[in-house]
Design an enzyme around this catalytic site. Structure first.
Site, mmCIF file in Angstrom:
data_model
loop_
_atom_site.group_PDB
_atom_site.id
_atom_site.type_symbol
_atom_site.label_atom_id
_atom_site.label_comp_id
_atom_site.label_asym_id
_atom_site.label_seq_id
_atom_site.Cartn_x
_atom_site.Cartn_y
_atom_site.Cartn_z
ATOM 1 N N SER A 111 9.729 -6.417 -5.924
ATOM 2 C CA SER A 111 8.336 -6.098 -6.193
ATOM 3 C C SER A 111 7.502 -6.312 -4.945
ATOM 4 C CB SER A 111 7.796 -6.960 -7.321
ATOM 5 O OG SER A 111 7.605 -8.282 -6.862
ATOM 6 N N LYS A 112 6.417 -5.565 -4.892
ATOM 7 C CA LYS A 112 5.533 -5.677 -3.746
ATOM 8 C C LYS A 112 4.958 -7.085 -3.685
ATOM 9 C CE LYS A 112 4.057 -1.497 -5.884
ATOM 10 N NZ LYS A 112 3.088 -0.454 -6.178
ATOM 11 N N ARG A 113 4.622 -7.585 -4.850
ATOM 12 C CA ARG A 113 3.930 -8.860 -4.903
ATOM 13 C C ARG A 113 4.779 -9.996 -4.350
ATOM 14 N NH1 ARG A 113 3.793 -8.916 -9.557
ATOM 15 N NH2 ARG A 113 5.123 -10.671 -10.069
ATOM 16 N N GLY A 131 6.663 -8.766 -0.378
ATOM 17 C CA GLY A 131 5.877 -8.454 0.805
ATOM 18 C C GLY A 131 6.307 -7.181 1.495
#
Length: 492
Positions: A246-248, A251
């Site tokens: 995930s992006k969260r 990064g």
RNA sequence: GUCCCCAUCGUCUAGUCAGGUCCAGGACAUCGCCCUUUCACGGCGACAACACCGGUUCGAAUCCGGUUGGGGACGCCA
């Protein structure tokens, strides 16, 4: 026969990450292979989290990868009227109902369910409200959401997945899910289906994290009396701790932009992503665009999730080693002319570009790239490790400086002497430079390697590189003479 | 917790649907050797996996059941 139409529907709440890119790629491959159309639809119905920057970033990322679209981008919010209409239709035909439960009540119930190890679904409190009560509550101005009324049937609810086979679940397991918020805005499950029906989507290729959504959406298709598309749920990409990418939490390393900014070739990333969950069934692992389109098929997609094997702060590998390997492969096998264009952008960004490289020195430029690319991993290496070929202000690495230069005091005299002899050469060729260097080594009674390796260090700043005499000729007589004479600077 | 899905080397995978040719093949990574003026490329080699237990069968990585493990979903997010 039904037209083949696919879509990639990102929600613009962050950058494009590799999982999303892979989904886009698989959809794109399938569309291309079957002469279908691919549609880009921005699912921006979450007004709070959707941003313009994100939309731009996603589109840029896809463009960089070369994943092109036949239609779109469409914006889901532009079709709100369709979604509302569908919700009303479901309400009218009794396939949906108004639910007056408050968020707080539901949160409490959810917590209670969690505590007593029950299931977390909605308890259907409002499902059987009489029309009178509904009217009363509405008249009293109590806000409501619209929930889909999951049919009370005894059989199994399911669909045939192109990758996973038959997926099914008991009707009782399916929640009466919300399709319209209390502020009147329709939600994903509904919007997505309404849009897919309107866009005549025939195949939905998406991540396995959507499997439970699909069960619900199958019900929506039925209620909306629309033909079911073909579903294919791809394996997820996990990190090396087996958590969903995930992006969260991961990064920039999972952002497509990271790969662009770190000198990856777009096709190399596509090739890598294609192999993360799919294989041709043989040992082939490098594919041209055409080969990949021709060989791609849904039934060769794996069922189990794949690990994107990167380690944060790994000094040796900035990302999954296989991704780097594939990038290297293309870097050293692609048409050097094409590489020249890509490296040009890198040189320009560093202020190292010289227009003559596109004109009278073009041959030199391309030959130089061809000479040095074998040892490079990314486009960035041309301006860092390869800086000495294009500029005089390169840094001499400490390690080779110690090992190849400072260790030999005599080089203070030997290299300037070699420089003098090189200066006198009328034909500065590979053969001549080597002959002269070896002659001098013999006169001095030292190993040729001492001269050769120290030259490499001073000429390129690097410990490793191509054949030394190729380097000499490539960098050129004047510069080499100068760099060799500068040896005294390092014996401070 | 409930439901759904998955399970071959450290990683990506071939083989599984149509059981025997698989004491499991390839690639990356790692290690060694060769090549060599360095490093890389290349070549050669090593290391390394069918999660477990039952069943079916003459025979199971492959079929069936269970166990364990992993993941996903369970939002008035998408």
């Amino acid at each position: 026969m039904r037209e083949i139409r696919l879509r990639f529907p990102p929600s613009p709440t962050g950058y494009l990450h590799i999982g999303g890119a892979r989904t886009a790629l698989y959809n794109w491959l399938y569309a291309k292979k079957h002469g279908g159309k691919l549609i880009l639809r921005i699912e921006d119905t979450d007004g709070d989290r959707s941003t313009k920057e994100s939309i731009d970033g996603i589109i840029e990322g896809l463009e960089w990868l070369g994943i092109d679209f036949d239609e779109g981008p469409y914006f889901q919010t532009d079709f709100e009227a369709d979604h509302v209409k569908a919700a009303q239709l479901l309400l009218d035909k009794g396939a949906a109902y108004k639910c007056f439960c408050t968020k707080e009540e539901l949160d409490e119930k959810r917590e209670a369910a969690l505590a007593t190890k029950g299931s977390l679904g909605y308890d259907r409190t409002c499902r059987h409200l009489t029309p009178e009560i509904v009217r009363e509550k509405e008249a009293a101005g109590i806000p409501f959401v619209i929930r889909f009324k999951v049919p009370e049937r005894t059989g199994m609810l399911g669909y045939d997945d192109e990758i996973l086979g038959r997926i099914q679940s008991d009707y009782k397991e399916v929640d009466d899910f919300v399709i319209v918020r209390s502020n009147g805005k329709p939600l994903y499950l509904l919007c997505n289906v309404v849009d897919d029906i309107r866009d005549r989507i025939s195949h939905i290729i998406r991540g396995q994290d959507h499997m439970t959504n699909t069960l619900k959406q199958v019900l929506l298709y039925e209620a909306l009396e629309a033909p079911l598309p073909v579903f294919a749920h791809m394996p997820l990409t996990l990190d090396n701790k087996k958590a969903k990418i995930s992006k969260r939490s991961h990064g920039e390393i999972v952002a497509v932009q990271f790969y662009r900014d770190n000198g990856f070739l777009p096709w190399a990333l596509n090739n890598f992503l294609a192999l993360l969950g799919w294989s041709a069934g043989n040992d082939q692992e490098f594919f041209t665009r055409e080969e990949l389109i021709a060989q791609f098929s849904l039934d060769r997609i794996n069922k189990s999730s794949a690990i994107f094997n990167f380690k944060k702060d790994d000094p040796k590998f900035i990302t999954d080693p296989k991704a780097i390997y594939i990038n290297e492969h293309y870097l050293r096998t692609m048409e050097v002319e094409q590489l020249g264009e890509l490296v040009r952008a890198e040189l320009e960004a560093e202020g190292l570009w010289n227009d003559s490289y596109a004109r009278d020195r073009k041959t030199w430029y391309l030959n130089t790239l061809d000479l040095i690319r074998d040892r490079f991993h990314t486009l960035k290496d041309f301006t860092s490790l390869g800086r000495a070929y294009f500029a005089d202000d390169f840094v001499v690495d400490e390690k080779p400086l110690n090992k190849n230069v400072l260790k030999f005091e005599g080089l203070k005299e030997w290299l300037p002497e070699l420089a003098n002899r090189y200066e006198q050469l009328s034909d500065f060729t590979v053969e001549e430079t080597e002959r002269v260097a070896r002659e001098l080594a013999e006169e001095l009674n030292i190993k040729p390697g001492v001269l050769i390796n120290s030259m490499r260090t001073l000429a390129t700043g690097q410990l490793a590189g191509p054949s030394m005499f190729d380097i000499l000729v490539t960098i050129g007589q004047d510069k080499i003479v100068e760099r060799l004479r500068n040896v005294h600077k390092y014996f401070a």
